[in-house]
Scaffold this motif. Structure first.
Motif, PDB file in Angstrom:
ATOM      1  N   ARG A  57       0.845  -1.187   0.000  1.00  0.00           N
ATOM      2  CA  ARG A  57       0.000   0.000   0.000  1.00  0.00           C
ATOM      3  C   ARG A  57       0.883   1.242   0.000  1.00  0.00           C
ATOM      4  NH1 ARG A  57      -4.346  -0.994   4.638  1.00  0.00           N
ATOM      5  NH2 ARG A  57      -5.320   0.814   3.710  1.00  0.00           N
ATOM      6  N   LEU A  58       0.445   2.254  -0.736  1.00  0.00           N
ATOM      7  CA  LEU A  58       1.172   3.501  -0.844  1.00  0.00           C
ATOM      8  C   LEU A  58       0.372   4.584  -0.123  1.00  0.00           C
ATOM      9  CD1 LEU A  58       3.630   4.872  -2.195  1.00  0.00           C
ATOM     10  CD2 LEU A  58       2.106   5.454  -4.091  1.00  0.00           C
ATOM     11  N   ALA A  59       0.992   5.220   0.865  1.00  0.00           N
ATOM     12  CA  ALA A  59       0.318   6.258   1.650  1.00  0.00           C
ATOM     13  C   ALA A  59       1.208   7.493   1.735  1.00  0.00           C
ATOM     14  CB  ALA A  59       0.004   5.740   3.053  1.00  0.00           C
ATOM     15  N   PRO A  60       0.587   8.669   1.786  1.00  0.00           N
ATOM     16  CA  PRO A  60       1.398   9.886   1.942  1.00  0.00           C
ATOM     17  C   PRO A  60       2.194   9.829   3.247  1.00  0.00           C
ATOM     18  CG  PRO A  60      -0.887  10.429   1.444  1.00  0.00           C
ATOM     19  CD  PRO A  60      -0.832   8.960   1.685  1.00  0.00           C
ATOM     20  N   ASP A  88       8.026  11.618   0.085  1.00  0.00           N
ATOM     21  CA  ASP A  88       6.661  11.886  -0.369  1.00  0.00           C
ATOM     22  C   ASP A  88       5.694  10.808   0.110  1.00  0.00           C
ATOM     23  OD1 ASP A  88       7.523  14.147  -1.665  1.00  0.00           O
ATOM     24  OD2 ASP A  88       7.713  13.159  -3.620  1.00  0.00           O
ATOM     25  N   PHE A  89       6.148   9.537   0.103  1.00  0.00           N
ATOM     26  CA  PHE A  89       5.260   8.418   0.416  1.00  0.00           C
ATOM     27  C   PHE A  89       5.934   7.384   1.304  1.00  0.00           C
ATOM     28  CE2 PHE A  89       3.870  10.023  -3.709  1.00  0.00           C
ATOM     29  CZ  PHE A  89       2.517  10.198  -3.478  1.00  0.00           C
ATOM     30  N   GLU A  93      -3.743   3.606   6.985  1.00  0.00           N
ATOM     31  CA  GLU A  93      -5.175   3.884   6.844  1.00  0.00           C
ATOM     32  C   GLU A  93      -5.464   4.886   5.735  1.00  0.00           C
ATOM     33  OE1 GLU A  93      -5.680   6.165  10.659  1.00  0.00           O
ATOM     34  OE2 GLU A  93      -6.067   4.144  11.392  1.00  0.00           O
ATOM     35  N   ASN A  94      -4.549   5.793   5.457  1.00  0.00           N
ATOM     36  CA  ASN A  94      -4.782   6.796   4.430  1.00  0.00           C
ATOM     37  C   ASN A  94      -4.101   6.422   3.108  1.00  0.00           C
ATOM     38  OD1 ASN A  94      -2.204   7.135   5.408  1.00  0.00           O
ATOM     39  ND2 ASN A  94      -2.264   9.364   5.418  1.00  0.00           N
ATOM     40  N   ALA A  95      -3.968   5.131   2.857  1.00  0.00           N
ATOM     41  CA  ALA A  95      -3.299   4.664   1.632  1.00  0.00           C
ATOM     42  C   ALA A  95      -4.064   5.123   0.402  1.00  0.00           C
ATOM     43  CB  ALA A  95      -3.179   3.153   1.647  1.00  0.00           C
ATOM     44  N   GLU A  96      -3.316   5.540  -0.601  1.00  0.00           N
ATOM     45  CA  GLU A  96      -3.913   6.044  -1.828  1.00  0.00           C
ATOM     46  C   GLU A  96      -4.146   4.957  -2.864  1.00  0.00           C
ATOM     47  OE1 GLU A  96      -1.404   9.187  -3.226  1.00  0.00           O
ATOM     48  OE2 GLU A  96      -2.117  10.570  -1.684  1.00  0.00           O
ATOM     49  N   ARG A  97      -3.248   3.963  -2.904  1.00  0.00           N
ATOM     50  CA  ARG A  97      -3.418   2.908  -3.896  1.00  0.00           C
ATOM     51  C   ARG A  97      -2.604   1.681  -3.520  1.00  0.00           C
ATOM     52  NH1 ARG A  97       0.153   2.723  -8.692  1.00  0.00           N
ATOM     53  NH2 ARG A  97       2.005   3.958  -8.239  1.00  0.00           N
TER      54      ARG A  97
END
Length: 153
Positions: free
Chosen positions: A94-97, A105-106, A117-121
């Motif tokens: 999972r990639l999250a900010p 950045d990530f 929990e705030n993963a983007e993709r």
């Protein structure tokens, strides 16, 4: 159809006493010997007792797994959706900010990491490795440590 709206294909399950029943197949995966195992659900009738209204019919959902040829495909059913993608296409990361952009950045996390929990993709192994190749772009999560697994890739 399950509670999430997935429509699963049907297959024929051969029971030990020779009976055959139709089941819904939810997943197919090979074992180490190359034999395919099918996860399935079977709805069985049962009874529910209520003190006020007495007995009433209900459905019991049985979940199991069996190999081919105990489970046989039914002609006309589409089984493509239940097969796992090849290992190189599986999205296991999972990639999250990053919480503090000054670091990177990530963050790259394992799929089950509570910090994501705030993963983007979702990412494949190759995408995760590419993100981690440049520390200014992506760094491994310090909690779940995906780099320990990706190091062997």
């Amino acid at each position: 159809m399950d509670e999430e709206g997935h429509v699963y294909p049907r297959a024929e399950l051969h029971l030990p006493d020779g009976q055959r029943v139709q089941v819904q197949v939810t997943r197919c995966r090979p074992d180490r010997r190359g034999r395919f195992w099918y996860d399935y659900t079977l709805e069985l009738p049962t009874r529910v007792d209520d003190r006020r209204y007495g007995p009433s019919p209900a459905v019991h959902l049985f979940e199991g797994s069996a190999p081919h040829p105990i489970i046989q495909p039914i002609e006309g059913e589409d089984y493509r959706a239940i097969h796992a993608p090849p290992p190189e296409e599986r999205q296991r990361w999972r990639l999250a900010p990053a919480p503090q952009p000054a670091w990177s950045d990530f963050f790259v996390h394992r799929t089950d990491c509570a910090q994501a929990e705030n993963a983007e993709r979702l990412l494949t192994d190759l995408e995760a490795l590419e993100m981690l190749a440049d520390p200014a772009v992506g760094v491994p999560c310090p909690v779940c440590r995906p780099d320990t697994v990706l190091r062997t890739q």
